[in-house]
Design an enzyme around this catalytic site. Structure first.
Site, mmCIF file in Angstrom:
data_model
loop_
_atom_site.group_PDB
_atom_site.id
_atom_site.type_symbol
_atom_site.label_atom_id
_atom_site.label_comp_id
_atom_site.label_asym_id
_atom_site.label_seq_id
_atom_site.Cartn_x
_atom_site.Cartn_y
_atom_site.Cartn_z
ATOM 1 N N GLY A 20 0.802 -1.218 0.000
ATOM 2 C CA GLY A 20 0.000 0.000 0.000
ATOM 3 C C GLY A 20 0.833 1.265 0.000
ATOM 4 O O GLY A 20 2.030 1.231 -0.271
ATOM 5 N N HIS A 63 2.353 4.424 -5.066
ATOM 6 C CA HIS A 63 2.969 5.534 -5.803
ATOM 7 C C HIS A 63 3.170 5.082 -7.245
ATOM 8 O O HIS A 63 2.775 3.964 -7.615
ATOM 9 C CB HIS A 63 4.285 5.948 -5.130
ATOM 10 C CG HIS A 63 5.225 4.800 -4.863
ATOM 11 N ND1 HIS A 63 5.788 4.047 -5.859
ATOM 12 C CD2 HIS A 63 5.678 4.267 -3.691
ATOM 13 C CE1 HIS A 63 6.567 3.119 -5.339
ATOM 14 N NE2 HIS A 63 6.506 3.214 -4.020
ATOM 15 N N GLY A 67 5.575 3.913 -8.784
ATOM 16 C CA GLY A 67 6.262 2.615 -8.940
ATOM 17 C C GLY A 67 5.248 1.481 -8.937
ATOM 18 O O GLY A 67 5.235 0.635 -9.851
ATOM 19 N N HIS A 68 4.369 1.478 -7.937
ATOM 20 C CA HIS A 68 3.320 0.462 -7.883
ATOM 21 C C HIS A 68 2.406 0.556 -9.115
ATOM 22 O O HIS A 68 2.029 -0.457 -9.699
ATOM 23 C CB HIS A 68 2.444 0.657 -6.641
ATOM 24 C CG HIS A 68 3.160 0.558 -5.332
ATOM 25 N ND1 HIS A 68 3.333 1.639 -4.501
ATOM 26 C CD2 HIS A 68 3.730 -0.502 -4.699
ATOM 27 C CE1 HIS A 68 3.968 1.260 -3.406
ATOM 28 N NE2 HIS A 68 4.237 -0.032 -3.498
HETATM 29 P P1 AMP Z 1 5.984 -2.595 -1.604
HETATM 30 O O1 AMP Z 1 4.625 -1.988 -1.481
HETATM 31 O O2 AMP Z 1 7.091 -1.697 -1.183
HETATM 32 O O3 AMP Z 1 6.049 -3.982 -1.000
HETATM 33 O O4 AMP Z 1 6.221 -2.809 -3.152
HETATM 34 C C1 AMP Z 1 5.340 -3.567 -3.939
HETATM 35 C C2 AMP Z 1 5.968 -3.800 -5.287
HETATM 36 O O5 AMP Z 1 6.227 -2.552 -5.926
HETATM 37 C C3 AMP Z 1 7.312 -4.547 -5.197
HETATM 38 O O6 AMP Z 1 7.373 -5.500 -6.244
HETATM 39 C C4 AMP Z 1 8.303 -3.436 -5.396
HETATM 40 O O7 AMP Z 1 9.540 -3.879 -5.949
HETATM 41 C C5 AMP Z 1 7.572 -2.537 -6.361
HETATM 42 N N1 AMP Z 1 8.120 -1.178 -6.317
HETATM 43 C C6 AMP Z 1 8.304 -0.405 -5.216
HETATM 44 N N2 AMP Z 1 8.884 0.770 -5.563
HETATM 45 C C7 AMP Z 1 9.086 0.719 -6.894
HETATM 46 C C8 AMP Z 1 9.651 1.620 -7.843
HETATM 47 N N3 AMP Z 1 10.128 2.805 -7.502
HETATM 48 N N4 AMP Z 1 9.684 1.241 -9.137
HETATM 49 C C9 AMP Z 1 9.198 0.028 -9.518
HETATM 50 N N5 AMP Z 1 8.653 -0.861 -8.675
HETATM 51 C C10 AMP Z 1 8.587 -0.524 -7.385
#
Ligand code: AMP
Length: 273
Positions: free
Chosen positions: A28, A31, A33-34
């Site tokens: 959650g 952003h 990236g997600h």
């Molecule tokens: P998280 O919510 O931090 O567990 O991330 C969920 C997914 O989003 C994971 O596969 C992360 O590697 C990916 N993710 C997080 N930040 C980025 C980013 N800046 N660019 C690409 N993927 C991302």
């Protein structure tokens, strides 16, 4: 867009889906990236399921589990606007029994770098991802290269457990000045954000060195260390795509990784060369 909190309800919804399912697991505070992962899934799968779950078993004692940013309403809006079919928001008690089997990450590759500094972290990651795969039975699952070692260990788990899931790796999304997007960036003060830029600066410098034929890992790491000297470095490392340490950069088979604290905030970043 459907919303589920009960794993069994989501599992039965999944069974009703006849065509391909793309799955994007997240914690959650979504952003860009997600969103890039979600868009990739929507483009390539007939149905997209996103999970939002701050998984307690991947946090170590003293880490930011309780403080981890939560923005459920905004996250749901983002998913809806993106065209997600279903969002999974489970409760901890529905995901874990008091006494249940444990997953242990591989001894070596699960306990170096991130795994060395956060011992047991990947046990928790693999455990929750395997559970989520069991519920959503995805055709494809999407992970960011930002968490390079996590991506590698998940690809390995899928291979070693003979899971019929295609793992899709997605590029790191950055702000225009180079800072890799992370839910944890909101912890940074203005001054810290300036320091946080040093991670991508160090990685850019490493790339420049490689372009100018400097392939010696030690020399590259030393230069990166200089750039990052005002931060609290945990590791700077150069590995191949299988996470073996490299003395010399191998073009198209290298990942340069950095983990450092800026103030209280732990940041990671990497570049694939
Ligand atoms: P998280 O919510 O931090 O567990 O991330 C969920 C997914 O989003 C994971 O596969 C992360 O590697 C990916 N993710 C997080 N930040 C980025 C980013 N800046 N660019 C690409 N993927 C991302």
């Amino acid at each position: 867009m459907r919303k589920f909190s009960d794993p069994l309800d989501l599992a039965s919804y999944r069974k009703s889906l006849k065509n391909s399912v793309g799955f994007v697991p997240t914690m959650g505070a979504l952003h860009e990236g997600h969103i890039s992962l979600i868009k990739e899934s929507i483009k390539n799968s007939d149905n997209t399921i996103v999970s939002i779950f701050v998984n307690p078993t991947q946090f170590l004692q003293g880490e930011d589990l309780d403080a981890y940013p939560k923005k459920i309403e905004a996250d749901l809006k983002i998913c809806e606007l993106a065209g997600v079919d279903a969002v999974f928001l489970p409760n901890i008690d529905d995901m874990y029994e008091r006494d249940e089997l444990k997953i242990t990450a591989p001894n070596i590759k699960g306990f170096t770098l991130e795994g060395f500094n956060r011992p047991g972290h990947f046990d928790g990651v693999l455990q929750i991802v395997l559970k989520l795969f069991g519920i959503t039975k995805p055709t494809k699952a999407y992970f960011g290269k930002k968490d390079a070692q996590q991506l590698f260990l998940i690809q390995n788990m899928v291979k070693h457990l003979f899971l019929d899931i295609e793992i899709i790796s997605c590029e790191i999304i950055r702000q225009s000045d180079g800072l890799a997007l992370s839910s944890r960036n909101i912890y940074l003060s203005e001054d810290e954000r300036v320091k946080a830029l040093l991670l991508s600066t160090a990685l850019k410098l490493a790339t420049k060195m490689v372009i100018s034929q400097e392939l010696d890992s030690k020399k590259i790491k030393n230069k990166m260390q200089e750039v990052l000297k005002d931060t609290d470095i945990e590791y700077i490392e150069i590995v191949d795509r299988e996470f073996n340490l490299l003395q010399k950069v191998e073009i198209k088979n290298t990942i340069i990784l950095v983990a450092t604290f800026v103030g209280e905030t732990r940041l990671i970043d990497n570049i694939w060369i």
